[in-house]
Design a protein around this motif. Structure first.
Motif, mmCIF file in Angstrom:
data_model
loop_
_atom_site.group_PDB
_atom_site.id
_atom_site.type_symbol
_atom_site.label_atom_id
_atom_site.label_comp_id
_atom_site.label_asym_id
_atom_site.label_seq_id
_atom_site.Cartn_x
_atom_site.Cartn_y
_atom_site.Cartn_z
ATOM 1 N N ASN A 249 0.873 -1.164 0.000
ATOM 2 C CA ASN A 249 0.000 0.000 0.000
ATOM 3 C C ASN A 249 0.917 1.223 0.000
ATOM 4 O OD1 ASN A 249 -1.518 2.248 1.272
ATOM 5 N ND2 ASN A 249 -3.173 0.743 1.433
ATOM 6 N N MET A 250 0.870 2.021 -1.086
ATOM 7 C CA MET A 250 1.904 3.025 -1.339
ATOM 8 C C MET A 250 1.390 4.462 -1.260
ATOM 9 S SD MET A 250 3.705 1.080 -4.599
ATOM 10 C CE MET A 250 2.198 0.276 -5.159
ATOM 11 N N ARG A 251 2.145 5.276 -0.539
ATOM 12 C CA ARG A 251 1.966 6.725 -0.623
ATOM 13 C C ARG A 251 2.347 7.163 -2.038
ATOM 14 N NH1 ARG A 251 5.126 11.333 3.070
ATOM 15 N NH2 ARG A 251 5.215 12.923 1.451
ATOM 16 N N ASN A 252 1.680 8.194 -2.519
ATOM 17 C CA ASN A 252 2.001 8.718 -3.849
ATOM 18 C C ASN A 252 1.460 10.131 -3.970
ATOM 19 O OD1 ASN A 252 -0.736 8.545 -5.663
ATOM 20 N ND2 ASN A 252 -0.681 6.930 -4.088
ATOM 21 N N GLU A 253 1.849 10.823 -5.024
ATOM 22 C CA GLU A 253 1.439 12.202 -5.252
ATOM 23 C C GLU A 253 0.593 12.325 -6.513
ATOM 24 O OE1 GLU A 253 5.128 14.349 -5.154
ATOM 25 O OE2 GLU A 253 5.620 13.592 -3.143
ATOM 26 N N SER A 254 -0.084 11.257 -6.863
ATOM 27 C CA SER A 254 -0.925 11.243 -8.056
ATOM 28 C C SER A 254 -2.149 12.130 -7.859
ATOM 29 C CB SER A 254 -1.344 9.815 -8.380
ATOM 30 O OG SER A 254 -0.206 8.957 -8.426
ATOM 31 N N LEU A 255 -2.648 12.696 -8.952
ATOM 32 C CA LEU A 255 -3.724 13.686 -8.871
ATOM 33 C C LEU A 255 -5.034 13.097 -8.390
ATOM 34 C CD1 LEU A 255 -2.999 15.664 -12.174
ATOM 35 C CD2 LEU A 255 -2.299 16.228 -9.836
ATOM 36 N N ILE A 256 -5.172 11.775 -8.422
ATOM 37 C CA ILE A 256 -6.415 11.130 -8.016
ATOM 38 C C ILE A 256 -6.598 11.114 -6.496
ATOM 39 C CG2 ILE A 256 -5.455 8.793 -7.895
ATOM 40 C CD1 ILE A 256 -8.042 7.822 -9.282
ATOM 41 N N ASN A 257 -5.524 11.368 -5.739
ATOM 42 C CA ASN A 257 -5.571 11.406 -4.266
ATOM 43 C C ASN A 257 -6.118 10.128 -3.648
ATOM 44 O OD1 ASN A 257 -5.991 14.805 -4.556
ATOM 45 N ND2 ASN A 257 -4.571 14.007 -3.024
ATOM 46 N N ARG A 258 -5.592 9.001 -4.080
ATOM 47 C CA ARG A 258 -5.953 7.710 -3.513
ATOM 48 C C ARG A 258 -4.704 6.864 -3.314
ATOM 49 N NH1 ARG A 258 -9.824 10.394 -3.132
ATOM 50 N NH2 ARG A 258 -12.033 9.783 -3.230
ATOM 51 N N ARG A 259 -4.752 5.940 -2.339
ATOM 52 C CA ARG A 259 -3.630 5.053 -2.074
ATOM 53 C C ARG A 259 -3.434 4.089 -3.241
ATOM 54 N NH1 ARG A 259 -0.159 6.520 1.895
ATOM 55 N NH2 ARG A 259 0.441 4.332 2.092
ATOM 56 N N LEU A 260 -2.182 3.726 -3.470
ATOM 57 C CA LEU A 260 -1.796 2.889 -4.607
ATOM 58 C C LEU A 260 -1.497 1.476 -4.112
ATOM 59 C CD1 LEU A 260 -1.154 3.054 -7.682
ATOM 60 C CD2 LEU A 260 1.220 3.557 -7.022
ATOM 61 N N ILE A 261 -2.038 0.460 -4.800
ATOM 62 C CA ILE A 261 -1.989 -0.923 -4.338
ATOM 63 C C ILE A 261 -1.370 -1.828 -5.400
ATOM 64 C CG2 ILE A 261 -3.334 -2.867 -3.449
ATOM 65 C CD1 ILE A 261 -3.561 -0.314 -1.739
ATOM 66 N N SER A 262 -0.547 -2.792 -4.949
ATOM 67 C CA SER A 262 -0.048 -3.852 -5.827
ATOM 68 C C SER A 262 0.085 -5.123 -4.997
ATOM 69 C CB SER A 262 1.300 -3.467 -6.447
ATOM 70 O OG SER A 262 1.755 -4.473 -7.338
ATOM 71 N N VAL A 263 0.056 -6.276 -5.661
ATOM 72 C CA VAL A 263 0.111 -7.565 -4.969
ATOM 73 C C VAL A 263 1.159 -8.454 -5.634
ATOM 74 C CG1 VAL A 263 -1.185 -9.643 -4.319
ATOM 75 C CG2 VAL A 263 -2.311 -7.410 -4.279
ATOM 76 N N SER A 264 1.902 -9.191 -4.807
ATOM 77 C CA SER A 264 2.952 -10.103 -5.273
ATOM 78 C C SER A 264 2.771 -11.463 -4.616
ATOM 79 C CB SER A 264 4.332 -9.540 -4.912
ATOM 80 O OG SER A 264 5.329 -10.540 -4.916
#
Length: 401
Positions: A249-264
């Motif tokens: 679960n990643m902090r980011n500065e994207s304009l959508i203002n939502r947390r960024l998720i990836s799975v491994s």
């Protein structure tokens, strides 16, 4: 016979009443662990938290000097509790400041074998590792593990590195997993000493003796599932799902203002294309996540905490629209492995910031988070320990079992 039936009914009622009472026993309290004016620092920042295999709670923070900024001098501090957070030992410096070189981003990992592992970095240029075999009473000499970050150089020629911050995890396999971020600075953009950036993980399969790099998960400018551009992913947190896979679960500065998720599948490779979790608002701030229960308790529960300022989304920080106020630190719970978030409760409605989470064997939840009195220009954070249970978080709708 009627007498025995009556006695049986009475005992059943007593048992049922006790169970209902136990389920509705909501609990919440707070304690001030790190206070600048009291403890002699400009401010405290970047809390980290873990609980040892024996139940000792270790709370960490950066004690910052100067103006309290990221490049100012700082000590790495710790407080211990051996009674479930009822009382705390005085803070002590475990890594003293290196003048002119910030020592930051404490990242603890509790090992099932009893060892407490701790990673941090100095001057955003070198990473170090220490460990404790006695519940945090003493710590080993620092070992430079920058070599593992140098392994990224062929794919990403970083000039800035950072561990965590907040706790890493130990997987069911025994692997120690720590999220990291890297940066190739661009002085021509705001905050260019930390931007642009990418996110990855490092890991140890031998209880901290050696560390290795995972794959880069996502980089500035990548396109997320759905088509939005990913901007400056950095401070990240990880949790293991019940199927053994790892969600970041990643902090980011994207304009959508939502947390960024990836799975491994293993925490180091095969990462899914990142997507934005529309339930999790991102004001651009570090967040925390932890598993409360899984298959052992026949119910999956994951808790996420960050400043949820979506109601003030028209306000901005740093004169850039993507930066929202850091306030209203809020806990959310998911019962479906982070796909949706069913319930939430504000922990502190005012100015707030970074946080970290831990859970003990009885299901008590510990959240270490920053609060401040002033607006976003006031960085004089102090750090609160907030203990609460599922009954409190869910207003009596759930309890640990």
């Amino acid at each position: 016979m009627k007498q025995f039936i009556a006695i049986g009914i009475l005992f059943s009622l007593i048992f049922f009443s006790a169970r209902v009472q136990a389920q509705s026993a909501a609990f919440s309290d707070t304690a001030l662990l790190f206070e600048p004016d009291r403890d002699g620092y400009t401010m405290f920042h970047v809390p980290a938290l873990t609980i040892s295999a024996k139940g000792t709670i270790l709370a960490f923070a950066e004690g910052r000097y100067g103006k309290g900024k990221d490049w100012d001098d700082m000590d790495l501090l710790m407080r211990r509790s051996t009674d479930g957070g009822h009382t705390w030992e005085p803070f002590r410096v475990i890594i003293p400041r290196t003048k002119g070189k910030p020592t930051s981003n404490i990242t603890p990992v509790a090992d099932k074998n009893g060892t407490i592992h701790l990673l941090y970095h100095v001057n955003y240029a070198n990473a170090y590792y220490i460990q404790s075999e006695d519940e945090g009473r003493t710590w080993s000499a620092p070992v430079d593990i920058t070599y593992v970050f140098n392994g990224f150089k062929t794919a990403y020629d970083w000039k800035v590195l950072a561990t965590g911050p907040a706790h890493g995890i130990q997987l069911k396999s025994g692997r120690l997993l720590v999220p990291v971020w890297l940066c190739i600075p661009n002085k021509n953009i705001p905050g260019g000493d930390h931007r642009p950036s990418c996110v990855a993980t490092i890991y140890s399969d031998d209880h901290g003796k050696t560390w290795q790099r995972g794959d880069i998960i996502t980089d500035n400018g990548d396109i997320a599932a759905g088509g939005d551009t990913i901007i400056n992913p950095n401070e990240s947190i990880v949790v293991q799902l019940t199927d053994g896979s790892i969600m970041i679960n990643m902090r980011n500065e994207s304009l959508i203002n939502r947390r960024l998720i990836s799975v491994s599948p293993d925490g180091i490779s095969g990462w899914s294309r990142p997507h934005f979790d529309m339930d999790l608002f991102e004001p651009v701030c570090m967040a925390s996540i932890i598993r409360v229960s899984g298959r052992k308790h026949k119910k999956s529960r994951i808790i996420f905490v960050n400043p949820d300022s979506r109601n003030n989304a028209t306000q901005i920080r740093k004169r850039q629209a993507v930066y929202k106020p850091r306030e209203n630190v809020t806990a959310r719970i998911s019962y479906d492995e982070g796909k949706t978030w069913a319930a939430h409760r504000s922990l502190y409605p005012g100015g707030s910031g970074y946080s970290d989470l831990a859970v003990d064997k009885n299901g008590m939840i510990y959240c270490l988070y920053e609060i401040r009195d002033g607006d976003d220009n006031d960085w004089k954070y102090r750090i609160i320990m907030h203990r609460f249970n599922l009954e409190w978080l869910t207003n009596g709708k759930d309890y640990f079992h």
